[in-house]
Design an enzyme around this catalytic site. Structure first.
Site, mmCIF file in Angstrom:
data_model
loop_
_atom_site.group_PDB
_atom_site.id
_atom_site.type_symbol
_atom_site.label_atom_id
_atom_site.label_comp_id
_atom_site.label_asym_id
_atom_site.label_seq_id
_atom_site.Cartn_x
_atom_site.Cartn_y
_atom_site.Cartn_z
ATOM 1 N N CYS A 79 -9.099 -27.876 -7.065
ATOM 2 C CA CYS A 79 -9.848 -26.779 -7.689
ATOM 3 C C CYS A 79 -10.826 -26.152 -6.671
ATOM 4 C CB CYS A 79 -10.562 -27.257 -8.950
ATOM 5 S SG CYS A 79 -11.040 -25.882 -10.033
ATOM 6 N N HIS A 169 -6.425 -29.400 -12.143
ATOM 7 C CA HIS A 169 -7.055 -30.725 -12.080
ATOM 8 C C HIS A 169 -6.019 -31.815 -12.379
ATOM 9 C CE1 HIS A 169 -11.344 -29.724 -11.623
ATOM 10 N NE2 HIS A 169 -11.039 -28.614 -12.278
ATOM 11 N N GLU A 171 -6.372 -34.920 -12.041
ATOM 12 C CA GLU A 171 -7.017 -36.175 -12.428
ATOM 13 C C GLU A 171 -7.224 -36.310 -13.927
ATOM 14 O OE1 GLU A 171 -10.524 -33.378 -11.392
ATOM 15 O OE2 GLU A 171 -8.383 -33.606 -10.947
ATOM 16 N N GLY A 225 -23.772 -59.987 -21.224
ATOM 17 C CA GLY A 225 -22.794 -58.902 -21.162
ATOM 18 C C GLY A 225 -21.765 -59.133 -20.072
ATOM 19 N N VAL A 226 -20.768 -58.258 -20.044
ATOM 20 C CA VAL A 226 -19.647 -58.397 -19.110
ATOM 21 C C VAL A 226 -20.115 -58.283 -17.658
ATOM 22 C CG1 VAL A 226 -17.448 -57.407 -18.383
ATOM 23 C CG2 VAL A 226 -18.022 -57.496 -20.806
#
Length: 511
Positions: A79, A169, A171, A225-226
């Protein structure tokens, strides 16, 4: 030496998606602002130029020396990156008659390695207000769309590395062959070997940690948490019990979470000390109703408790943290420092006065990659697949003042909701779920008695990374069962509602 792709960020909202596409091909990449200096060495295999909110015709439009880059390695412009490239080499970029946004049908006009195994026609996603109207001399058109005569191009040269430009784009999800196009650039053009896997990351990171930390000691705050769990496990794998974990019960954890998490840490083999500080936090939260005031009170007290514990230890040199890549990327902006949206999203958070060097083994991983690394380390899947949970915990899911009684109400209601999701096989289909205690009481009837009790809102969303989210379309029967179970079993709650707001405009959390 790990092979690397560099993504130069010009401020596009999609830049992280480019990085994710590269990582999904088992190739390591980093995002840096376009103006940041970097070194081209043997590990760097190619450069991708992102999109941008700028126009290449703006007076101060950002530029990079593409002609210098292609003397040493391949370049792909996406882009804005493509439009800037075309203009730099003498092409023409003009304002489009209308903003081109949304789906388009791309048709290939030339056979090229970039489009290997790509259908002659495929859907792509446009998002730009400028268009390349004339290519520079020595460039060729590779693809067009019905409204864009130059959708993809290549520089015709044998004296430099390949240079490509895409005006769409690749992605984003809506470009159906986009990730395959990016993969072709990485594998066929940049000659990447695709050997960056969770197991290779663990092996390489543990070796780096051993060298970085040496015989020193590391202290680390764990949340259950992770991110913090995976980071701590990597550090522990490198230095064993010289990692000293501290897990603080701040009084606003989920039901029974404090003991459950400590038990899991013991199973994993982490050296962790649990601190029961519930009452300290309740005292600090007394009379506070403003969300930011609650966050700051919890953050400050946590630091105080953490520092007090750290003073009991000798010869600590490093501070471990579970910082992940989106935290790092979002703290940098093309236009200068990003605005802080919420205080608990900040990178870091512990004070400089501790004079400790940081150890952040997950600093360059996305959330889904952290989960894969966690599974490769043998961490139980139940912990790895846990939904994200805010740093201030249930304090920002209790609207208004936080106290022990309200926490107990919310913990019990939330446990019914979360366990219900797991029992119904819905937990892994939801990105994040939780219950919110509202500062609203309403009239109800139970048996022959009228009640005047609290209302809770159930919140469940689907998302990839939390940056955008849609409300989860849970079955009506499931919601009815959960509502009945909460009202029948949690005295003090007589009404349950379901939040059907998406992000944006609403946020995932209510505070």
């Amino acid at each position: 030496m790990t092979e690397k792709i560099l993504i130069l960020d010009f401020g596009s909202q999609y830049t992280q998606l480019i990085a994710r596409a590269v990582r999904e091909a088992n190739i390591y990449c980093e995002i840096i602002p376009y103006h940041k200096e970097f070194t081209i060495d043997q590990s760097l295999k190619g450069i991708i130029l992102s999109g941008s909110p700028f126009s290449v015709n703006d007076e101060k439009a950002p530029e990079v020396p593409v002609s210098t880059y292609i003397q040493q390695l391949p370049v792909l412009g996406i882009c804005y990156g493509a439009q800037m490239t075309a203009k730099l080499f003498g092409g023409r970029v003009d304002k489009s008659n209308k903003r081109e946004y949304g789906r388009a049908s791309m048709e290939l006009k030339s056979e090229d390695a970039l489009f290997k195994a790509i259908p002659q026609k495929s859907q792509v996603w446009m998002s730009h207000s400028d268009s390349i109207t004339a290519l520079p001399q020595g460039f060729s058109i590779l693809a067009t769309t019905e409204s864009i005569p130059i959708a993809a191009f290549k520089k015709d040269a044998t004296d430099t590395f390949p240079l490509y430009g895409l005006q769409f784009h690749p992605e984003v999800y809506h470009s159906t062959e986009g990730k395959n196009i990016i993969k072709n650039f990485l594998v066929d053009t940049c000659k990447c070997s695709q050997n960056w896997t969770p197991n290779s990351f663990v092996e390489e990171t543990v070796a780096k940690l051993k060298a970085e930390i040496g015989d020193k000691q590391v202290i680390m705050a764990l949340s259950g948490g992770v991110d913090s769990t995976v980071a701590a496990t990597l550090i522990s794998k490198a230095i064993g019990n010289r990692l000293h974990g501290i897990f603080v019960d701040n009084g606003v954890l989920r039901k029974d979470e404090f003991q459950q998490v400590l038990d899991t840490y013991k199973t994993i083999g982490l050296n962790v000390k649990g601190i029961d500080a519930k009452q300290l936090f309740y005292d600090a939260l007394k009379d506070k109703t403003d969300p930011e005031a609650k966050r700051k009170a919890i953050g400050k007290l946590f630091i105080d408790v953490f520092q007090e514990e750290s003073l009991k230890m000798d010869n600590i040199s490093f501070l471990g943290q579970g910082t992940i890549y989106p935290d790092v990327i979002e703290s940098v902006s093309v236009h200068g420092p990003s605005q802080t949206i919420k205080s608990h999203h900040n990178v870091g958070g512990l004070p400089d006065t501790m004079h400790l060097s940081l150890v952040e083994p997950l600093r360059y991983l996305f959330k889904d990659e952290v989960r894969k690394v966690g599974l490769a380390l043998g961490i139980p899947a139940d912990m790895i697949n846990r939904h994200p949970f805010p740093g201030p915990g249930l304090a920002i899911r209790i609207l208004g003042e936080v106290n022990a009684e309200r926490v107990d109400l919310l913990q019990r209601a939330d446990a019914i909701f979360i366990n219900g999701l797991k029992t119904a096989g819905l937990y892994t289909k939801v990105w994040q779920a939780g219950t919110i205690l509202l500062p609203v009481k309403s009239v109800g009837v139970m048996g022959d008695e009228r009640t005047y009790e609290f209302t809770v809102a159930l919140r469940a969303v689907t998302s990839v990374d939390g940056m955008t989210a849609d409300w989860a379309h849970l079955p009506y029967e499931f919601l009815a069962d959960i509502s009945n179970e909460i009202i029948n079993n949690v005295r003090g709650i007589n009404r349950v509602v379901y939040d059907i707001s998406s992000k944006p405009p609403a946020t995932i959390e209510w505070e």
